[in-house]
Design an enzyme around this catalytic site. Structure first.
Site, short mmCIF file in Angstrom:
data_model
loop_
_atom_site.label_atom_id
_atom_site.label_comp_id
_atom_site.label_asym_id
_atom_site.label_seq_id
_atom_site.Cartn_x
_atom_site.Cartn_y
_atom_site.Cartn_z
N LYS A 57 0.83 -1.21 0.00
CA LYS A 57 0.00 0.00 0.00
C LYS A 57 0.86 1.25 0.00
O LYS A 57 1.93 1.29 0.60
CB LYS A 57 -0.90 0.02 1.24
CG LYS A 57 -2.24 -0.63 1.03
CD LYS A 57 -3.12 -0.44 2.22
CE LYS A 57 -4.45 0.11 1.82
NZ LYS A 57 -5.36 0.27 2.94
N SER A 80 -11.36 7.55 5.41
CA SER A 80 -9.98 8.00 5.29
C SER A 80 -9.67 8.44 3.87
O SER A 80 -8.93 9.40 3.65
CB SER A 80 -9.01 6.91 5.73
OG SER A 80 -9.11 6.68 7.11
#
Length: 153
Positions: A41, A127
């Site tokens: 990520k 988020s």
């Protein structure tokens, strides 16, 4: 001791996360906020920043502990003796996604997943939305706890 693990990337911590954690400490003896480490990520905030945001937000709450982990969540639960996984649900799509994970975790272990609905006032916050607002130099201060607002972006 009833210990719950609240896993996530927390990139960054939002008011939705904050709400679930505050309510979780009323249900459990300890809530362990576990920041997952995923090398694949691309995070906006470093692991250290994310951990600091959470620690600062809950510095007055002795029932909250912040850790990082790698690997499967259920394996980490066993490692720290957590019998429960705490998850927040914002919408039906979250439920379907989280339900599949909860069923898999339950099949592979004895760990129960506890779902809390996010407060109506924070149910739209994610988020990824916060990151988009930050990237576009918008006012994200109404979406995150004070600990995240400290840093200027």
């Amino acid at each position: 001791m009833k210990r719950a693990l609240f896993p996530g990337s927390f990139d960054p911590l939002t008011l939705g996360h904050y709400d679930i954690i505050k309510r979780g400490v009323q249900l459990f003896d300890e809530v362990v906020i576990a920041i997952g480490i995923n090398a694949d990520k691309n995070y906006m905030f470093t692991l250290e920043e994310r951990k600091k945001f959470i620690e600062e937000a809950f510095k007055e709450e002795p029932k909250v502990k912040v850790v990082t982990y790698k690997g499967m969540t259920i394996d980490f639960c066993k490692e720290i003796d957590a019998e429960f996984i705490l998850r927040g649900l914002r919408n039906p799509a979250d439920f379907e996604f989280e339900k599949a994970i909860a069923h898999t975790n339950r099949m592979l272990s004895k760990i129960e997943t506890i779902f809390l609905l996010t407060a109506a006032s924070t149910s739209y916050i994610s988020s990824s939305i916060v990151r988009d607002v930050i990237r576009n130099k918008g006012d994200y201060s109404v979406l995150v706890p004070d600990s995240v607002r400290v840093k200027k972006y």
